[in-house]
Write a protein that holds these residues in place. Sequence first.
Motif, short mmCIF file in Angstrom:
data_model
loop_
_atom_site.label_atom_id
_atom_site.label_comp_id
_atom_site.label_asym_id
_atom_site.label_seq_id
_atom_site.Cartn_x
_atom_site.Cartn_y
_atom_site.Cartn_z
N TRP A 101 -3.57 15.00 87.71
CA TRP A 101 -2.66 15.80 88.55
C TRP A 101 -1.51 14.96 89.10
O TRP A 101 -0.89 15.32 90.07
N GLY A 102 -1.25 13.82 88.44
CA GLY A 102 -0.12 13.00 88.84
C GLY A 102 -0.49 11.68 89.47
O GLY A 102 0.36 10.82 89.67
N LYS B 191 0.33 8.71 95.07
CA LYS B 191 1.76 8.50 95.31
C LYS B 191 1.96 8.14 96.77
O LYS B 191 1.37 8.75 97.66
N GLU C 169 7.85 22.53 96.75
CA GLU C 169 7.99 22.78 95.31
C GLU C 169 6.62 22.85 94.62
O GLU C 169 6.55 22.96 93.39
N GLU C 170 5.56 22.74 95.41
CA GLU C 170 4.17 22.81 94.94
C GLU C 170 3.81 21.66 94.00
O GLU C 170 2.92 21.78 93.15
N SER C 171 4.51 20.53 94.19
CA SER C 171 4.12 19.31 93.47
C SER C 171 2.93 18.66 94.15
O SER C 171 2.24 17.82 93.55
N ILE C 172 2.71 18.98 95.43
CA ILE C 172 1.52 18.54 96.16
C ILE C 172 0.65 19.76 96.41
O ILE C 172 1.10 20.75 96.99
N HIS C 173 -0.59 19.68 95.97
CA HIS C 173 -1.53 20.79 96.17
C HIS C 173 -2.09 20.72 97.60
O HIS C 173 -2.33 19.63 98.13
N ASP D 46 8.21 17.94 98.12
CA ASP D 46 7.21 18.07 97.06
C ASP D 46 6.21 19.18 97.37
O ASP D 46 5.76 19.89 96.46
#
Length: 530
Positions: free
Chosen positions: A283-284, A287, A301-305, A298
Amino acid sequence: MADHLSPDEKFHLITRNLQEVLGEEKLKQVLQERELKVYWGTATTGKPHVAYFVPMSKIADFLKAGCEVTILFADLHAFLDNMKAPWELLELRVKYYEQVIKAMLESIGVPLQKLKFIKGTEFQLSRDYTLDVYRLSSMVTEHDAKKAGAEVVKQVEHPLLSGLLYPGLQALDEEYLKVDAQFGGVDQRKIFTLAEKYLPSLGYAKRAHLMNPMVPGLTGAKMSSSEEESKIDLLDSKEDVKKKLKKAFCEPGNIQNNGVLSFVKYVLFPLRGEFSIKRDPKWGGDKVYTTFEEVEKDFAEESIHPGDLKASVETALNELLEPIRKKFQSPELQKLTNSAYPDPSKTTGGKGAKAGGGGGENDELVPSRLDIRVGKIISVEKHPEADSLYLEKIDVGEPEPRTVVSGLVAYVSQEDLQDRLVLVLCNLKPQKMRGIESQAMLLCASVDGEPRRVEPLDPPEGSSPGERVFVEGYETGMPDDKLNPKKKVWEKLQVDLKISDECVAQWKDNALMTKLGQITCKTLRGGNIS
């Protein structure tokens, strides 16, 4: 560090992350001449929770900027605010607050020797302060006092005079603590503007005011000591932290009223300067963020759940809480915690017990939760839809009389009820009885049999409408605003309301009283009260 900062750099550090500052020019002027003197006060009521890390992180900023910081444990304010802290527990709660606040500051690396700690009653009961309270009360209108405390003092249907004094005392604290600025949440803005308006009228300087935003709780609303689901306690276990964060409001992409995200912004970044997201490589991977704006972007933009955000906050929060948990494992501090916040389920009541239920904030089953008052029946007539019921208008010390429907037709004549002093239970949920809403309950003694006998209870001679009725030994508790019908508080307490062999109304053998004496009935010895 402060020695190497310019006045402008100190100003930036003092004001960063604040929602509002009143008196910026005054702050800048003082910083050009000397170090700023600022105080933060906390009323010693419910247990501090993790949202207290927000003001703690700002106090760290103040110290880095060279400020002289005073922390006020506002014990008298805690009592004035609708008696949120019973008088007999004030000293214990001050000790608890002092220990837990110091533990919080130590956990974030704040040197305690640079702070001054003071208790409100150390100076608020002095002759000069008391005279200033009277001077201020001759200037501040009831409207201004009520408006100032609207977001801080507990709001109830019939506010006590003590709650109106609260904002004025907080204003005077600025003068008696000899500070340049007061720091608090933005919910205190109206108290701050009252201070700015009235202190000069007493010949005192107008202070600056520094305001933090209100951090959302776990449910999305303001984090509150009295709302269990909205907060994480400082002594919660790792398991409790995980469970509460799991339930926390944290909708994917939603950055509004997000208590988890707010904790990152107002606590973790100011203290650490960075925030790490831990997640599975698929999932990346992990970070590290160096600005909150990146985290917010993020997440939006839903880059972080939400699950990854909660897990990462859980790790960081437990690191902050672990030193506090360890400190409070000592027998002395465990005893202090249990004494300052006794478990309602283990409280048997009576003198020295925890005062009960003000505003319905706990489930302790004590008679002080009942709002029983002396009433005067000013009119009585038959119910238009039921000949077996009376429709009474009863003065209970409010601007308008309450409408009460009672079943006394078979027992007491209209003439005997007219202008009679009675006892009225005023915080039941209103109920419609044959189409008319009954806004209270007229309390009577009764004895079952053939025939059934019923008598209204009698207050002491000389009583006045609106006077409070209490159970002996439970004088300090505050009634609920409204009794929750689902919890059947009245029904559970009513079981133990009886008439003694001396015709005295009692709850568990403790007399019902007003300030003038005992509540009685005329003849129904051994009867029930309902």
